[in-house]
Scaffold this motif. Sequence first.
Motif, PDB file in Angstrom:
ATOM      1  N   GLY A  74       0.844  -1.176   0.000  1.00  0.00           N
ATOM      2  CA  GLY A  74       0.000   0.000   0.000  1.00  0.00           C
ATOM      3  C   GLY A  74       0.886   1.234   0.000  1.00  0.00           C
ATOM      4  N   ASN A  75       0.708   2.077   0.985  1.00  0.00           N
ATOM      5  CA  ASN A  75       1.543   3.277   1.119  1.00  0.00           C
ATOM      6  C   ASN A  75       2.488   3.179   2.312  1.00  0.00           C
ATOM      7  OD1 ASN A  75       0.654   5.015  -1.080  1.00  0.00           O
ATOM      8  ND2 ASN A  75      -1.324   4.985  -0.049  1.00  0.00           N
ATOM      9  N   ALA A  76       2.717   1.959   2.807  1.00  0.00           N
ATOM     10  CA  ALA A  76       3.654   1.743   3.914  1.00  0.00           C
ATOM     11  C   ALA A  76       4.925   1.094   3.382  1.00  0.00           C
ATOM     12  CB  ALA A  76       3.027   0.849   4.978  1.00  0.00           C
ATOM     13  N   PRO A  77       6.098   1.586   3.772  1.00  0.00           N
ATOM     14  CA  PRO A  77       7.345   0.974   3.303  1.00  0.00           C
ATOM     15  C   PRO A  77       7.540  -0.416   3.912  1.00  0.00           C
ATOM     16  CG  PRO A  77       7.803   2.634   4.976  1.00  0.00           C
ATOM     17  CD  PRO A  77       6.339   2.733   4.670  1.00  0.00           C
ATOM     18  N   VAL A  78       8.138  -1.303   3.141  1.00  0.00           N
ATOM     19  CA  VAL A  78       8.521  -2.638   3.619  1.00  0.00           C
ATOM     20  C   VAL A  78       9.999  -2.566   3.988  1.00  0.00           C
ATOM     21  CG1 VAL A  78       8.795  -5.065   3.004  1.00  0.00           C
ATOM     22  CG2 VAL A  78       6.773  -3.796   2.239  1.00  0.00           C
ATOM     23  N   LEU A  79      10.306  -2.854   5.255  1.00  0.00           N
ATOM     24  CA  LEU A  79      11.634  -2.602   5.811  1.00  0.00           C
ATOM     25  C   LEU A  79      12.291  -3.887   6.304  1.00  0.00           C
ATOM     26  CD1 LEU A  79      10.618   0.478   8.013  1.00  0.00           C
ATOM     27  CD2 LEU A  79      11.496   0.527   5.674  1.00  0.00           C
ATOM     28  N   GLU A  80      13.579  -3.981   6.108  1.00  0.00           N
ATOM     29  CA  GLU A  80      14.386  -5.080   6.657  1.00  0.00           C
ATOM     30  C   GLU A  80      15.363  -4.521   7.682  1.00  0.00           C
ATOM     31  OE1 GLU A  80      17.873  -8.299   5.415  1.00  0.00           O
ATOM     32  OE2 GLU A  80      17.082  -6.891   3.923  1.00  0.00           O
ATOM     33  N   PHE A  81      15.404  -5.129   8.864  1.00  0.00           N
ATOM     34  CA  PHE A  81      16.397  -4.738   9.868  1.00  0.00           C
ATOM     35  C   PHE A  81      17.778  -5.199   9.425  1.00  0.00           C
ATOM     36  CE2 PHE A  81      18.994  -6.242  13.455  1.00  0.00           C
ATOM     37  CZ  PHE A  81      19.244  -5.025  14.074  1.00  0.00           C
ATOM     38  N   LEU A  82      18.760  -4.296   9.543  1.00  0.00           N
ATOM     39  CA  LEU A  82      20.133  -4.630   9.188  1.00  0.00           C
ATOM     40  C   LEU A  82      21.035  -4.745  10.405  1.00  0.00           C
ATOM     41  CD1 LEU A  82      20.693  -2.331   6.048  1.00  0.00           C
ATOM     42  CD2 LEU A  82      19.974  -4.728   6.108  1.00  0.00           C
ATOM     43  N   TYR A  83      21.090  -3.681  11.221  1.00  0.00           N
ATOM     44  CA  TYR A  83      21.986  -3.672  12.370  1.00  0.00           C
ATOM     45  C   TYR A  83      21.669  -2.475  13.250  1.00  0.00           C
ATOM     46  CZ  TYR A  83      24.449  -0.153   9.557  1.00  0.00           C
ATOM     47  OH  TYR A  83      24.754   0.959   8.803  1.00  0.00           O
ATOM     48  N   ARG A  84      22.263  -2.455  14.433  1.00  0.00           N
ATOM     49  CA  ARG A  84      22.149  -1.306  15.321  1.00  0.00           C
ATOM     50  C   ARG A  84      23.099  -0.217  14.840  1.00  0.00           C
ATOM     51  NH1 ARG A  84      18.729   0.222  18.908  1.00  0.00           N
ATOM     52  NH2 ARG A  84      20.358   0.981  20.295  1.00  0.00           N
ATOM     53  N   ALA A  85      22.597   1.015  14.787  1.00  0.00           N
ATOM     54  CA  ALA A  85      23.418   2.121  14.276  1.00  0.00           C
ATOM     55  C   ALA A  85      24.702   2.285  15.076  1.00  0.00           C
ATOM     56  CB  ALA A  85      22.617   3.419  14.294  1.00  0.00           C
ATOM     57  N   GLY A  86      24.661   2.027  16.372  1.00  0.00           N
ATOM     58  CA  GLY A  86      25.861   2.182  17.197  1.00  0.00           C
ATOM     59  C   GLY A  86      26.845   1.047  17.062  1.00  0.00           C
ATOM     60  N   ARG A  87      26.445  -0.062  16.421  1.00  0.00           N
ATOM     61  CA  ARG A  87      27.305  -1.227  16.303  1.00  0.00           C
ATOM     62  C   ARG A  87      28.121  -1.134  15.008  1.00  0.00           C
ATOM     63  NH1 ARG A  87      28.964  -3.922  20.188  1.00  0.00           N
ATOM     64  NH2 ARG A  87      26.869  -4.034  21.059  1.00  0.00           N
ATOM     65  N   VAL A  88      28.993  -0.137  14.958  1.00  0.00           N
ATOM     66  CA  VAL A  88      29.828   0.117  13.780  1.00  0.00           C
ATOM     67  C   VAL A  88      31.267   0.296  14.251  1.00  0.00           C
ATOM     68  CG1 VAL A  88      30.274   1.642  11.836  1.00  0.00           C
ATOM     69  CG2 VAL A  88      27.922   1.244  12.576  1.00  0.00           C
ATOM     70  N   ALA A  89      32.184  -0.413  13.615  1.00  0.00           N
ATOM     71  CA  ALA A  89      33.610  -0.280  13.933  1.00  0.00           C
ATOM     72  C   ALA A  89      34.306   0.419  12.772  1.00  0.00           C
ATOM     73  CB  ALA A  89      34.233  -1.654  14.180  1.00  0.00           C
ATOM     74  N   SER A  90      35.262   1.280  13.094  1.00  0.00           N
ATOM     75  CA  SER A  90      35.960   2.013  12.037  1.00  0.00           C
ATOM     76  C   SER A  90      37.358   2.388  12.510  1.00  0.00           C
ATOM     77  CB  SER A  90      35.161   3.266  11.650  1.00  0.00           C
ATOM     78  OG  SER A  90      35.594   3.776  10.417  1.00  0.00           O
ATOM     79  N   LEU A  91      38.350   1.661  12.008  1.00  0.00           N
ATOM     80  CA  LEU A  91      39.745   1.933  12.345  1.00  0.00           C
ATOM     81  C   LEU A  91      40.377   2.920  11.372  1.00  0.00           C
ATOM     82  CD1 LEU A  91      40.848  -1.735  13.084  1.00  0.00           C
ATOM     83  CD2 LEU A  91      40.784   0.113  14.770  1.00  0.00           C
ATOM     84  N   ALA A  92      39.885   2.877  10.112  1.00  0.00           N
ATOM     85  CA  ALA A  92      40.480   3.735   9.079  1.00  0.00           C
ATOM     86  C   ALA A  92      39.392   4.313   8.172  1.00  0.00           C
ATOM     87  CB  ALA A  92      41.480   2.920   8.260  1.00  0.00           C
ATOM     88  N   GLY A  93      38.189   4.499   8.743  1.00  0.00           N
ATOM     89  CA  GLY A  93      37.093   5.055   7.968  1.00  0.00           C
ATOM     90  C   GLY A  93      36.277   4.037   7.212  1.00  0.00           C
ATOM     91  N   GLU A  94      36.446   2.729   7.536  1.00  0.00           N
ATOM     92  CA  GLU A  94      35.757   1.682   6.770  1.00  0.00           C
ATOM     93  C   GLU A  94      34.309   1.468   7.191  1.00  0.00           C
ATOM     94  OE1 GLU A  94      37.736  -0.220  10.299  1.00  0.00           O
ATOM     95  OE2 GLU A  94      38.216   1.334   8.827  1.00  0.00           O
ATOM     96  N   LYS A  95      33.944   1.862   8.414  1.00  0.00           N
ATOM     97  CA  LYS A  95      32.563   1.756   8.919  1.00  0.00           C
ATOM     98  C   LYS A  95      32.000   0.339   8.734  1.00  0.00           C
ATOM     99  CE  LYS A  95      31.485   6.645   8.114  1.00  0.00           C
ATOM    100  NZ  LYS A  95      32.761   7.009   7.467  1.00  0.00           N
ATOM    101  N   LEU A  96      32.651  -0.611   9.347  1.00  0.00           N
ATOM    102  CA  LEU A  96      32.235  -2.012   9.277  1.00  0.00           C
ATOM    103  C   LEU A  96      31.079  -2.248  10.250  1.00  0.00           C
ATOM    104  CD1 LEU A  96      33.309  -4.575   7.757  1.00  0.00           C
ATOM    105  CD2 LEU A  96      34.473  -5.174   9.879  1.00  0.00           C
ATOM    106  N   THR A  97      30.033  -2.948   9.790  1.00  0.00           N
ATOM    107  CA  THR A  97      28.858  -3.211  10.621  1.00  0.00           C
ATOM    108  C   THR A  97      28.720  -4.705  10.905  1.00  0.00           C
ATOM    109  OG1 THR A  97      27.273  -3.582   8.818  1.00  0.00           O
ATOM    110  CG2 THR A  97      27.710  -1.282   9.463  1.00  0.00           C
ATOM    111  N   GLU A  98      27.864  -5.022  11.883  1.00  0.00           N
ATOM    112  CA  GLU A  98      27.560  -6.425  12.169  1.00  0.00           C
ATOM    113  C   GLU A  98      26.953  -7.104  10.955  1.00  0.00           C
ATOM    114  OE1 GLU A  98      26.843  -7.545  16.766  1.00  0.00           O
ATOM    115  OE2 GLU A  98      25.152  -6.563  15.779  1.00  0.00           O
TER     116      GLU A  98
END
Length: 570
Positions: free
Chosen positions: A406-430
Amino acid sequence: MPTLLERIGCKLALFHAQRVYRHFQKAVDDAPHEQTRALRRALQVIDGSDFARRHRLTPDTTAADLRRMVPLCGYEGLRPYIERVWAGDVRALFRARSPILMFATSSGTTAKAKLIPVTKEFVRDYRRGWNVFGLKMLTDHTAAVLRPILQVTSRYNSQCSPAGIPCGAITGLLAKMQKGIVRRFYVGQPEVANIPDARARYYTLMRLGISRDVSFAITANPATLIQMARTAAQESEELIRDVADGSLSRRVVPDAALRERLASGLKPDRSRAAELERLRAAHGTLRPRDYWKLSFLACWTGGSLGHYLDTLRSWYGDIPIRDIGLLASEGRVTIPFEDAVPAGALDVTAAFFEFIPIECCHQDQPQTLLASELETGQDYAVVLTNTAGLVRYRLDDVVRVHGWLGNAPVLEFLYRAGRVASLAGEKLTEHHCAAAVRNVCQAFKLPELDFVLAPCWGDPPYYRLNCEVELSSAQVEALDRELCVQNEEYASRRASMRLGAVQLRLLAPGSLAAMDNKLMKARGAVSEQYKRVYLFTKPGDDDHILTAMRQVPCSNGAALQISNPARGGG
């Protein structure tokens, strides 16, 4: 066989659920209007509170005004108000004399558990979402109708506030509020949640269910279903004896009064015990796939939790699995309508939703989008305003838009926004990590790999794979390549030598279970609510939380590290 009374009662419950489902179908067709109604309901709950007066909010406040007048906040922004409600000052966040039914605990990623006030309006919204989900699920799997259900819940009253309000898991409150005619179809009684030890709870649920024709099993975390099956298999001798005797083990449930209540409906069943003996002898173990005729399973399947699905099927069989949707103690976000799809329609009736484009998540006060403004294929972090007193609350679950119902988006959960690691700007997620490990396991025909990845400082910095299985050099190198496939920024940093290759650290058996127990205890989470951590975000966290380590040489000449969970473990 269900009794006539049970059939009548279930038809009445079905009739009510169908009405709720029809309303939801209309709601997604008119999502913008439904979102306006959801916002008004949320603002009515807090009308006249100190929070509402401070921000000049009324039930007539529009979405545009809300976004202008109230800053985005996480739990810490609301904690002072919620702690006043916890102490008995309801007017801090709600209308005068508003009844607070309980506080739902949410472990989140903070050391201190979050407390979510549960109002009668919030319960109504939460139950409505479950009704819509359940009706569609049973409509798609009619063989499960009027057959026993295995569900895992936790205590809603594990502690009390200074004002005497219970605090715990909202699943326990919903179980307590179920109508008796519906409750009879659940193999576990609400009192099972009073058993303090998780393994004893799992044994008890399996004991209560193993003599019945269970149609499906439902809980949030797939790891819970796996642990329940393993517990039954590992304790099969005692379990079969209990079935034969019509008893519940005194060793498992030492509380005599509780054990008597839980075992009140059990009867000796020597034929079933003999059948279980035959199944165990034939298959070498006792598995739900062999002793139940299950129609489907329902649990989380999205994000990193999809990593459990192969092991889940090995215990329960190759049957459909329905994701239960993105939901938390703070409320429901999505309602899935298909099996094997970790995505669902936005529950436009549950809350007023805003979304932060993923590239703006790092900002303190980013511009938000409404549900109608989302784009297919893009990723966003969720913000909600609902009847639990949460206003412009950064849930920070990251979702991807897969399309529209209808007019509602269908969404898939990916990860928690705070669960991101970045040693050199790579922004790796779970999400990146779980997908990479899953693909490597499939490529090398490995069983599910339990692991946690952690950033490490070095020259250059690198990521360390902590697991309890010794992998070959080729498998570790394949994981490094797969991370490059999953994350182009990681690939760029590897190509420019700003990041080193993944290294393996071998853990002694039990290390990851010890980590889980330690994190659950620190966060005040129950086992059914806890989500396994697959990625640490700060260098050194794995050393600090897992155990003390020592270096030993690998067969390929690289540094392999061995962990002993007896040293420094949780």
